[in-house]
Design a protein around this motif. Sequence first.
Motif, PDB file in Angstrom:
ATOM      1  N   LEU A  24      10.808   4.704 -18.685  1.00 15.98           N
ATOM      2  CA  LEU A  24      11.078   5.425 -17.421  1.00 15.98           C
ATOM      3  C   LEU A  24      10.302   4.622 -16.262  1.00 15.98           C
ATOM      4  N   LEU A  28      11.406   2.893 -12.880  1.00 11.64           N
ATOM      5  CA  LEU A  28      10.954   3.267 -11.602  1.00 11.64           C
ATOM      6  C   LEU A  28      10.256   2.209 -10.960  1.00 11.64           C
ATOM      7  N   LEU A  44       7.434   9.870 -12.076  1.00 11.38           N
ATOM      8  CA  LEU A  44       7.873  10.058 -13.197  1.00 11.38           C
ATOM      9  C   LEU A  44       7.634  11.740 -13.532  1.00 11.38           C
ATOM     10  N   TRP A  47      10.665  13.572 -12.550  1.00  9.49           N
ATOM     11  CA  TRP A  47      11.942  13.283 -13.369  1.00  9.49           C
ATOM     12  C   TRP A  47      11.455  14.120 -14.538  1.00  9.49           C
ATOM     13  N   GLN A  48      10.272  14.322 -15.115  1.00  9.09           N
ATOM     14  CA  GLN A  48      10.066  15.130 -16.382  1.00  9.09           C
ATOM     15  C   GLN A  48      10.082  16.329 -16.082  1.00  9.09           C
ATOM     16  N   HIS A  50      11.851  18.045 -13.946  1.00  6.73           N
ATOM     17  CA  HIS A  50      13.333  18.378 -13.794  1.00  6.73           C
ATOM     18  C   HIS A  50      14.170  18.527 -14.965  1.00  6.73           C
ATOM     19  N   ILE A  51      13.739  17.446 -15.924  1.00  7.67           N
ATOM     20  CA  ILE A  51      14.700  17.475 -17.363  1.00  7.67           C
ATOM     21  C   ILE A  51      14.155  18.660 -18.078  1.00  7.67           C
ATOM     22  N   ASP A  72      19.869  13.314 -16.733  1.00  9.69           N
ATOM     23  CA  ASP A  72      19.297  12.074 -16.479  1.00  9.69           C
ATOM     24  C   ASP A  72      19.704  11.514 -14.948  1.00  9.69           C
ATOM     25  N   ALA A  75      17.954  13.679 -12.445  1.00  4.66           N
ATOM     26  CA  ALA A  75      16.816  13.315 -12.414  1.00  4.66           C
ATOM     27  C   ALA A  75      16.529  12.114 -11.741  1.00  4.66           C
ATOM     28  N   ALA A  76      17.295  11.025 -11.929  1.00  2.00           N
ATOM     29  CA  ALA A  76      17.227   9.489 -11.087  1.00  2.00           C
ATOM     30  C   ALA A  76      17.170   9.968  -9.796  1.00  2.00           C
ATOM     31  N   ALA A  79      14.382  11.287  -8.078  1.00  4.17           N
ATOM     32  CA  ALA A  79      13.286  10.126  -7.899  1.00  4.17           C
ATOM     33  C   ALA A  79      13.689   9.368  -6.720  1.00  4.17           C
ATOM     34  N   ALA A  95      19.115   5.822 -13.829  1.00  6.43           N
ATOM     35  CA  ALA A  95      19.353   6.747 -15.058  1.00  6.43           C
ATOM     36  C   ALA A  95      19.677   6.187 -16.531  1.00  6.43           C
TER      37      ALA A  95
END
Length: 229
Positions: A24, A28, A44, A47-48, A50-51, A72, A75-76, A79, A95
């Motif tokens: 990831l 990024l 990062l 992203w983490q 959110h997932i 994904d 999250a992308a 970010a 993603a």
Amino acid sequence: MAQPEIDAVVVDVLGTLVDEPAGLRAGLRELAPSLDASGIEKLLSLWQRHIAREQRDVVDGVRPYVPSDVLDLEAARLAADAAGAGDHAAVAALARAGRRLPPWSDTVAGLALLAERFPVIGLSNASRTALLELNAHAGLRWHQALSAEDARTYKPDPAVYRLAVTVSGRPPERLLMVAAHAWDLRGAQAAGLRTAYVARPVGDPPAPSDRFDLHADGLEDLVERLGGA
């Protein structure tokens, strides 16, 4: 601790077999090459978080199930917006970074050793399509890969672990769940599986109260603890 008697090995994928944060971060950096290391780590973390939150909401019934590809992409988008690079192509490329994850240095050899002795089942929260691409990129060896998509929920929901039990045709106590995440192993324990914690730099280490069947420094160490190749 006595070696557990097992008929098949079930292995987590993200974080256990592949270095998810490293992949990831690479995505990024492609998205925002001007950002320093601190800026990349903030994205990062975004992203983490959110997932983890969205998967937990699915397990808790707060959100209807969607496959990991959707999460994904969400999250992308978060970010990319935070980095000020939110065009559609950049978001889509980011993603896909979650499918280009490098294996740990012992993953390929360790999986091969395990597969010489046991049926090996990959069990992941990643979608079916993501698992296919992860395998193609990292060169993973397993006899079957199962996605949480087949249970329409996410680990640690017991329904995901039951996928492996059903496919193996064996009682849950004859399966060994291998993961670098204590939360994952607790879920497997609750579903009746035996458990093996494999230490990784990005994992979730056991708490003092955890009682897993095996602890290993890596996959090759795990093979030795299971009696060698």
